[in-house]
Design a protein around this motif. Sequence first.
Motif, mmCIF file in Angstrom:
data_model
loop_
_atom_site.group_PDB
_atom_site.id
_atom_site.type_symbol
_atom_site.label_atom_id
_atom_site.label_comp_id
_atom_site.label_asym_id
_atom_site.label_seq_id
_atom_site.Cartn_x
_atom_site.Cartn_y
_atom_site.Cartn_z
ATOM 1 N N LYS A 69 0.880 -1.433 -0.047
ATOM 2 C CA LYS A 69 -0.025 0.060 0.191
ATOM 3 C C LYS A 69 0.705 1.263 -0.096
ATOM 4 N N PHE A 70 2.132 1.166 0.098
ATOM 5 C CA PHE A 70 3.082 2.383 0.492
ATOM 6 C C PHE A 70 3.298 2.818 -1.210
ATOM 7 N N THR A 71 3.664 3.874 -1.604
ATOM 8 C CA THR A 71 4.140 4.017 -2.767
ATOM 9 C C THR A 71 5.710 3.596 -3.000
ATOM 10 N N VAL A 72 6.299 3.548 -4.399
ATOM 11 C CA VAL A 72 7.807 3.146 -4.320
ATOM 12 C C VAL A 72 8.424 3.949 -3.501
ATOM 13 N N LEU A 73 8.344 5.255 -3.615
ATOM 14 C CA LEU A 73 9.209 6.228 -2.761
ATOM 15 C C LEU A 73 9.050 5.723 -1.201
ATOM 16 N N ASP A 74 7.906 5.784 -0.861
ATOM 17 C CA ASP A 74 7.699 5.408 0.535
ATOM 18 C C ASP A 74 8.465 4.290 1.188
ATOM 19 N N ASN A 75 8.316 3.242 -0.002
ATOM 20 C CA ASN A 75 8.723 1.951 0.485
ATOM 21 C C ASN A 75 10.551 2.020 0.862
ATOM 22 N N VAL A 76 10.959 2.900 0.125
ATOM 23 C CA VAL A 76 12.676 3.301 0.152
ATOM 24 C C VAL A 76 12.931 4.284 1.448
ATOM 25 N N LEU A 82 14.501 4.722 9.038
ATOM 26 C CA LEU A 82 14.560 3.700 10.099
ATOM 27 C C LEU A 82 16.163 3.780 10.445
ATOM 28 N N GLU A 83 16.835 4.134 9.612
ATOM 29 C CA GLU A 83 18.524 3.902 9.604
ATOM 30 C C GLU A 83 19.009 5.344 10.011
ATOM 31 N N GLY A 84 18.115 6.284 10.172
ATOM 32 C CA GLY A 84 18.404 7.800 10.490
ATOM 33 C C GLY A 84 19.038 8.600 9.465
ATOM 34 N N LYS A 85 18.861 8.117 8.317
ATOM 35 C CA LYS A 85 19.284 8.714 7.007
ATOM 36 C C LYS A 85 18.219 9.307 6.373
ATOM 37 N N ALA A 124 19.935 3.175 -0.871
ATOM 38 C CA ALA A 124 19.667 4.181 0.114
ATOM 39 C C ALA A 124 20.048 4.023 1.499
ATOM 40 N N ILE A 125 20.078 3.059 1.822
ATOM 41 C CA ILE A 125 20.528 2.537 3.301
ATOM 42 C C ILE A 125 22.228 2.458 3.454
ATOM 43 N N ASP A 126 22.787 2.245 2.276
ATOM 44 C CA ASP A 126 24.238 2.313 2.157
ATOM 45 C C ASP A 126 24.911 1.936 3.196
ATOM 46 N N ARG A 127 25.052 0.587 3.606
ATOM 47 C CA ARG A 127 25.980 -0.065 4.475
ATOM 48 C C ARG A 127 27.022 -0.834 3.884
ATOM 49 N N PRO A 128 28.114 -0.930 4.519
ATOM 50 C CA PRO A 128 29.276 -1.475 3.885
ATOM 51 C C PRO A 128 29.344 -2.872 3.405
ATOM 52 N N ILE A 129 28.610 -3.799 4.106
ATOM 53 C CA ILE A 129 28.697 -5.186 3.533
ATOM 54 C C ILE A 129 27.277 -5.624 2.955
ATOM 55 N N TRP A 130 27.125 -6.164 1.948
ATOM 56 C CA TRP A 130 25.984 -6.442 1.137
ATOM 57 C C TRP A 130 26.036 -8.118 1.122
ATOM 58 N N LEU A 131 24.895 -8.530 1.645
ATOM 59 C CA LEU A 131 24.448 -10.046 1.411
ATOM 60 C C LEU A 131 23.424 -10.302 0.573
ATOM 61 N N LEU A 132 23.598 -10.779 -0.590
ATOM 62 C CA LEU A 132 22.767 -10.634 -1.533
ATOM 63 C C LEU A 132 22.440 -12.186 -1.958
ATOM 64 N N ASP A 133 20.985 -12.500 -1.847
ATOM 65 C CA ASP A 133 20.625 -13.712 -1.966
ATOM 66 C C ASP A 133 19.934 -13.749 -3.331
ATOM 67 N N GLU A 134 20.352 -14.356 -4.442
ATOM 68 C CA GLU A 134 19.647 -14.431 -5.782
ATOM 69 C C GLU A 134 19.115 -13.033 -6.264
ATOM 70 N N PRO A 135 20.071 -12.135 -6.217
ATOM 71 C CA PRO A 135 19.837 -10.817 -6.618
ATOM 72 C C PRO A 135 19.247 -10.546 -8.051
ATOM 73 N N SER A 136 19.677 -11.346 -8.908
ATOM 74 C CA SER A 136 19.363 -11.101 -10.358
ATOM 75 C C SER A 136 17.833 -11.773 -10.762
ATOM 76 N N VAL A 137 17.488 -12.635 -9.719
ATOM 77 C CA VAL A 137 16.307 -13.349 -10.145
ATOM 78 C C VAL A 137 14.997 -12.154 -10.459
ATOM 79 N N ALA A 138 14.552 -12.485 -11.583
ATOM 80 C CA ALA A 138 13.228 -11.656 -12.300
ATOM 81 C C ALA A 138 13.761 -10.485 -12.776
ATOM 82 N N LEU A 139 14.995 -10.110 -12.665
ATOM 83 C CA LEU A 139 15.469 -9.030 -13.575
ATOM 84 C C LEU A 139 15.755 -9.292 -15.053
#
Length: 199
Positions: A69-76, A82-85, A124-139
Motif C-alpha cells: 500500500k506504500f508508494t515506491v518512494l515510501d518503500n525506500v 529507520l536508519e536515521g538517514k 539508500a541504506i548504504d551499509r558497507p557489507i552486502w549479502l545478496l541472495d539471488e539478486p538477479s532473479v526476475a531482472l
Amino acid sequence: MSPSMMEELALKGTNGSGKTTFLRMLAGFTRPSAGEILWNGHNITESGVFHQYKLHLNWLSLKDAIKEKFTVLDNVQWFEILEGKQGKSMAAIELMGLGRLAKEKARMLSMGQRKRLQLARLLAIDRPIWLLDEPSVALDDEGVKLLEYIIKEHRKKGGIVIVATHLPIEMEDPMVVRLPPRFPRRMTLVDMLDRSGLD
C-alpha cells in the motif's frame, strides 16, 4: 571479515545446496553447527558484537519486504528513516530505473520492478557489507546490468559484496565457492533418455 580479506564472494550451487543458509549464517540469523564467524576478530554470535556487526550489513533476500500500500518512494524512504538517514531515496529509485513510478503504489509493480525496488533500498541504506541472495532473479537484461554496475560501484567505495546465485552475474575477480548438492541428485527424464540413446 574485512575488505582486505574478502571483497567479492560468489556462492554458486544448485537449489538446496545451502547458499541461502550460508548467507543466513553470515548475517547472524542462523548459528553455524561448527566453527565461528568472526568480524574484526570477534565472534558475531556474541550479543554486543552482533549489535555492532548488524549495523554494517545490508541483506537482500527473495522475500522482498515491500509494503504493497506504500508508494515506491515510501518503500525506500521508510527504510532510510529507520536508519536515521535521508536524501538518497529518490536518487536510488532513479538509478534503478523506477523514477517515473516513484508515486505509484508498490502493488502495481512487476516482479522485476520489485527487485529493482529492493536494490534501490540497498543503495539508500548504504551499509558497507552486502549479502545478496539471488539478486538477479526476475531482472531483465538491463536490470542485471544495473545490478552489476551497483556492485562494481559499491566495491570501488571499499564495500564487501557476497552473492549467492545460480545465475551468471559479472563481478570483477570474485572469489568463487561452489557448494555441492546436499542430497544425491535423482535421475531425471533427460538422464533416462541419454542412457537409452533416444534423442
